[in-house]
Design a protein around this motif. Structure first.
Motif, short mmCIF file in Angstrom:
data_model
loop_
_atom_site.label_atom_id
_atom_site.label_comp_id
_atom_site.label_asym_id
_atom_site.label_seq_id
_atom_site.Cartn_x
_atom_site.Cartn_y
_atom_site.Cartn_z
N VAL A 1 7.52 10.76 5.04
CA VAL A 1 7.63 10.01 3.79
C VAL A 1 7.09 8.60 3.98
O VAL A 1 6.37 8.07 3.12
CB VAL A 1 9.10 9.98 3.29
N GLU A 2 7.39 7.98 5.11
CA GLU A 2 6.88 6.63 5.38
C GLU A 2 5.35 6.62 5.45
O GLU A 2 4.71 5.72 4.90
CB GLU A 2 7.47 6.09 6.69
N LYS A 3 4.77 7.61 6.11
CA LYS A 3 3.31 7.70 6.21
C LYS A 3 2.70 7.96 4.83
O LYS A 3 1.67 7.39 4.49
CB LYS A 3 2.90 8.82 7.18
N LEU A 4 3.35 8.82 4.05
CA LEU A 4 2.86 9.10 2.70
C LEU A 4 2.89 7.84 1.85
O LEU A 4 1.91 7.52 1.17
CB LEU A 4 3.69 10.22 2.05
N GLU A 5 3.99 7.11 1.90
CA GLU A 5 4.09 5.87 1.13
C GLU A 5 3.03 4.86 1.56
O GLU A 5 2.42 4.20 0.72
CB GLU A 5 5.49 5.26 1.26
N ALA A 6 2.79 4.75 2.86
CA ALA A 6 1.78 3.83 3.36
C ALA A 6 0.39 4.23 2.87
O ALA A 6 -0.41 3.38 2.45
CB ALA A 6 1.82 3.77 4.89
N SER A 7 0.11 5.52 2.90
CA SER A 7 -1.19 6.01 2.42
C SER A 7 -1.35 5.76 0.92
O SER A 7 -2.42 5.33 0.46
CB SER A 7 -1.34 7.51 2.70
N LEU A 8 -0.31 6.03 0.16
CA LEU A 8 -0.37 5.82 -1.28
C LEU A 8 -0.49 4.33 -1.62
O LEU A 8 -1.23 3.96 -2.54
CB LEU A 8 0.86 6.42 -1.96
N ARG A 9 0.17 3.49 -0.85
CA ARG A 9 0.07 2.04 -1.08
C ARG A 9 -1.35 1.57 -0.77
O ARG A 9 -1.93 0.76 -1.49
CB ARG A 9 1.07 1.30 -0.19
N ARG A 10 -1.96 2.12 0.28
CA ARG A 10 -3.32 1.73 0.69
C ARG A 10 -4.34 2.02 -0.41
O ARG A 10 -5.27 1.26 -0.61
CB ARG A 10 -3.70 2.49 1.97
N VAL A 11 -4.15 3.09 -1.15
CA VAL A 11 -5.11 3.47 -2.20
C VAL A 11 -4.65 3.05 -3.60
O VAL A 11 -5.27 3.42 -4.59
CB VAL A 11 -5.41 4.99 -2.17
N GLY A 12 -3.59 2.27 -3.69
CA GLY A 12 -3.16 1.73 -4.98
C GLY A 12 -2.41 2.72 -5.86
O GLY A 12 -2.52 2.66 -7.08
N LEU A 13 -1.65 3.60 -5.25
CA LEU A 13 -0.88 4.57 -6.03
C LEU A 13 0.62 4.34 -5.95
O LEU A 13 1.42 5.26 -6.09
CB LEU A 13 -1.22 6.00 -5.58
N ILE A 14 1.00 3.08 -5.76
CA ILE A 14 2.41 2.69 -5.78
C ILE A 14 2.49 1.33 -6.47
O ILE A 14 1.61 0.49 -6.31
CB ILE A 14 3.00 2.61 -4.34
N GLY A 15 3.51 1.13 -7.26
CA GLY A 15 3.76 -0.18 -7.86
C GLY A 15 2.89 -0.50 -9.05
O GLY A 15 2.53 0.37 -9.84
N ALA A 16 2.53 -1.77 -9.16
CA ALA A 16 1.80 -2.26 -10.33
C ALA A 16 0.42 -1.61 -10.48
O ALA A 16 -0.02 -1.34 -11.60
CB ALA A 16 1.64 -3.77 -10.25
#
Length: 167
Positions: free
Chosen positions: A50-65
């Motif tokens: 889950v941590e790796k998935l969140e990091a990957s999603l954050r890197r490509v702009g798929l989390i948050g604003a």
């Protein structure tokens, strides 16, 4: 995508309709859509995953604003596209399908086919549905880069569908 492929109106050229329907059914049988959903569903026991998935999603702009903005653009495009599609369906298909879809079409000497208003409604629906699929590209391509090998079949199908609509 299912609604576009299964519509009997002039969204998809008639000679391509059966191929698109068969390919969509194959994607469903192969579980392509469920694969994407499962890849995003966190597993309670897989904390590091889950941590790796969140990091990957954050890197490509798929989390948050960034994700909120991308989804807002998709929602805006979807509202316009579905509204135009519904207007075209309510009007019904034109009596003569779009002459420009024919291989024999000669722009210098276009045929005099009636029903330009309905053809115009269907052209606008096709155009806006193609734009909606392109808006989805931003999120979908980011997702594929974050989670390699997930959703690639859907992306290829979606791009072929865009090409058929964007005419």
């Amino acid at each position: 995508m299912h609604d576009i492929v299964s519509d009997s109106g002039p969204l998809i050229p008639e000679d391509l309709r059966a191929s698109f329907q068969a390919e969509f059914e194959d994607l469903e049988k192969r579980g392509a859509f469920e694969e994407v959903i499962e890849a995003l569903r966190p597993d309670e026991e897989a904390g590091e995953h889950v941590e790796k998935l969140e990091a990957s999603l954050r890197r490509v702009g798929l989390i948050g604003a960034q994700l909120s903005l991308k989804l807002s653009v998709i929602d805006w495009a979807e509202e316009r596209a579905l509204s135009a599609f519904q207007r075209a369906k309510d009007a019904g298909p034109p009596e003569v399908l779009d002459p420009e879809d024919s291989a024999d079409f000669d722009a210098a000497n276009p045929p005099e086919a009636g029903d330009p208003a309905r053809r115009s409604l269907w052209r606008r629906a096709r155009k806006l549905l193609a734009k909606l699929l392109k808006a989805i590209d931003d999120v979908f391509e980011s997702l594929i880069s974050a989670i390699p090998h997930v959703g690639e079949l859907i992306l290829e199908f979606k791009k072929a569908l865009e090409s058929a609509l964007d005419r």
